[in-house]
Design a protein around this motif. Structure first.
Motif, PDB file in Angstrom:
ATOM      1  N   GLU A  80      11.721  24.377   1.426  1.00 12.97           N
ATOM      2  CA  GLU A  80      12.648  24.126   0.315  1.00 12.97           C
ATOM      3  C   GLU A  80      12.326  22.816  -0.397  1.00 12.97           C
ATOM      4  O   GLU A  80      12.063  21.791   0.234  1.00 12.97           O
ATOM      5  N   LEU A  81      12.363  22.862  -1.726  1.00 12.12           N
ATOM      6  CA  LEU A  81      12.092  21.683  -2.544  1.00 12.12           C
ATOM      7  C   LEU A  81      12.765  21.836  -3.896  1.00 12.12           C
ATOM      8  O   LEU A  81      12.505  22.788  -4.622  1.00 12.12           O
ATOM      9  N   SER A  85      15.958  16.632  -7.522  1.00 18.90           N
ATOM     10  CA  SER A  85      16.757  15.851  -6.578  1.00 18.90           C
ATOM     11  C   SER A  85      15.818  15.080  -5.659  1.00 18.90           C
ATOM     12  O   SER A  85      15.099  15.684  -4.861  1.00 18.90           O
ATOM     13  N   ALA A  87      16.568  13.375  -3.133  1.00 21.51           N
ATOM     14  CA  ALA A  87      16.955  13.601  -1.735  1.00 21.51           C
ATOM     15  C   ALA A  87      16.246  14.845  -1.199  1.00 21.51           C
ATOM     16  O   ALA A  87      15.744  14.843  -0.069  1.00 21.51           O
ATOM     17  N   SER A  88      16.188  15.895  -2.008  1.00 22.22           N
ATOM     18  CA  SER A  88      15.483  17.115  -1.606  1.00 22.22           C
ATOM     19  C   SER A  88      13.984  16.864  -1.500  1.00 22.22           C
ATOM     20  O   SER A  88      13.337  17.342  -0.556  1.00 22.22           O
ATOM     21  N   ARG A  90      12.461  14.043  -0.815  1.00 19.49           N
ATOM     22  CA  ARG A  90      12.184  13.232   0.371  1.00 19.49           C
ATOM     23  C   ARG A  90      12.366  14.034   1.660  1.00 19.49           C
ATOM     24  O   ARG A  90      11.612  13.860   2.619  1.00 19.49           O
ATOM     25  N   LYS A  91      13.342  14.918   1.675  1.00 19.98           N
ATOM     26  CA  LYS A  91      13.538  15.770   2.850  1.00 19.98           C
ATOM     27  C   LYS A  91      12.334  16.685   3.045  1.00 19.98           C
ATOM     28  O   LYS A  91      11.843  16.859   4.175  1.00 19.98           O
ATOM     29  N   CYS A  92      11.835  17.265   1.952  1.00 17.08           N
ATOM     30  CA  CYS A  92      10.656  18.130   2.035  1.00 17.08           C
ATOM     31  C   CYS A  92       9.462  17.350   2.564  1.00 17.08           C
ATOM     32  O   CYS A  92       8.740  17.824   3.456  1.00 17.08           O
ATOM     33  N   GLU A  94       9.470  14.632   4.385  1.00 18.13           N
ATOM     34  CA  GLU A  94       9.684  14.281   5.789  1.00 18.13           C
ATOM     35  C   GLU A  94       9.372  15.462   6.710  1.00 18.13           C
ATOM     36  O   GLU A  94       8.798  15.284   7.798  1.00 18.13           O
ATOM     37  N   GLN A  95       9.745  16.664   6.283  1.00 20.87           N
ATOM     38  CA  GLN A  95       9.455  17.847   7.092  1.00 20.87           C
ATOM     39  C   GLN A  95       7.949  18.084   7.203  1.00 20.87           C
ATOM     40  O   GLN A  95       7.441  18.406   8.278  1.00 20.87           O
ATOM     41  N   ARG A 141       4.416  10.496  -0.971  1.00 19.53           N
ATOM     42  CA  ARG A 141       4.969  10.463   0.383  1.00 19.53           C
ATOM     43  C   ARG A 141       4.107  11.230   1.381  1.00 19.53           C
ATOM     44  O   ARG A 141       4.091  10.889   2.572  1.00 19.53           O
TER      45      ARG A 141
END
Length: 324
Positions: A80-81, A85, A87-88, A90-92, A94-95, A141
């Motif tokens: 998911e990306l 956003s 936040a989205s 950065r979460k992607c 990080e995963q 990132r």
């Protein structure tokens, strides 16, 4: 190179005889259009594709048939990306970092075009925030996952000719909003990002390039009605006729994604590194006085300006609150 390609070349023609078994590819926006065809063609030649998408269910439906039809398909996984956003984003990232698997190719394909004025979750003008800043954060990132010999391919557009980036007012806070000017800024930013990323990572054997896929009828035109599109084509053809050039022709998805896979997996790295490509070749620089039609050949000098690229990088870091 032993083979030459042009605007009519397709992904399968460009990748004919190319074995991508063992290669890992990250592609944003594989739920429709060019992203699906790019994923299909690379997977059909053995690559393992990681598709980063906002709507996983939609992407699964869009890619299922193409991969099933492939003769020797590689794998496909989805993550998911939402580029609008951080936040989205950065979460992607990080995963992907937690998984630790490296990438041979990163293709920043997702984007929006000529939409009404709006802002991302983080308050950025929607086109600049989605097309450039979202990818800027994601790619930087996960840069540690790109190994020697890998490439970044940014999807830009001939629309970069509409406007240079505005480093003083990137969000149209003081400038009257124009949908095409905003699109042009974001597409110029895609090229400048590739220029500076290439400069920074070339010593480590990592290269970056930007590509214009051509004019293709995809979901990208969802904010434009048919009358506006036809009017734009007529303007383009008038410019083409004046310049003694052939009229505009739509490309198929297979032709549109061909430049992406050519720049990613076929062209020599030194040929495309830090450059702008179109129709499966490196685009020629245009003079500042030449007309800037939406779809024609060549790249504006400001989009390849090394100092401008460095300045955009610094401005982008300030906007997202991260140093890379």
């Amino acid at each position: 190179m032993s083979k030459s390609f042009d605007a009519s070349s397709t992904t399968d023609q460009v990748l004919d005889g190319v074995d991508l078994a063992g290669k890992r590819v990250l592609i944003t926006g594989v739920s429709a259009g060019l992203g699906v065809e790019t994923a299909r063609s690379l997977a059909a030649h053995g690559a393992h594709v990681v598709g980063a998408v906002r709507d996983i269910a939609k992407a699964r439906r869009a890619t299922q048939r193409g991969l099933a039809d492939a003769k020797k398909p590689g794998g496909l996984e989805l993550i998911e990306l939402d580029l609008a956003s951080l936040a989205s984003v950065r979460k992607c990232a990080e995963q992907l970092l937690a998984q630790g698997a490296t990438f041979d190719l990163v293709i920043a394909n997702a984007g929006i075009m000529a939409c009404p004025f709006g802002k991302t979750v983080d308050g950025f003008e929607m086109q600049f925030g989605t097309n450039h800043l979202g990818h800027f954060v994601l790619v930087n990132r996960i840069a540690s996952l790109m190994k020697n010999g890998s490439r970044l391919v940014n999807l830009s557009s001939a629309g970069h000719r509409f406007s240079d980036v505005d480093l003083e007012d990137p969000n149209f806070d003081r400038t009257p909003y124009n949908d095409w000017a905003a699109y042009g800024r974001s597409k110029t930013a895609n090229i400048l990002f590739a220029v500076e990323f290439d400069r920074r990572h070339k010593p480590n054997g990592i290269r970056a390039t930007a590509v214009h896929p051509g004019g293709i009828q995809t979901e990208l035109t969802r904010h434009m009605d048919s009358t506006v599109i036809q009017q734009r084509i007529e303007e383009i053809n008038a410019q083409a006729k004046k310049a003694g050039k052939p009229p505009f022709r739509w490309k198929t998805l297979e032709q549109g994604a061909a430049t992406t896979v050519w720049a990613a997996a076929v062209a020599d790295a030194d040929e495309v590194g830090g450059r702008y490509c179109e129709d499966c070749h490196v685009g020629e620089p245009l003079g500042d006085s030449e007309e800037a039609g939406m779809i024609s050949a060549g790249v504006r000098p400001y989009a390849l300006d090394a100092e401008r690229a460095k300045a955009l990088w610094v401005k982008s870091e300030a906007m997202v609150g991260e140093r890379f």
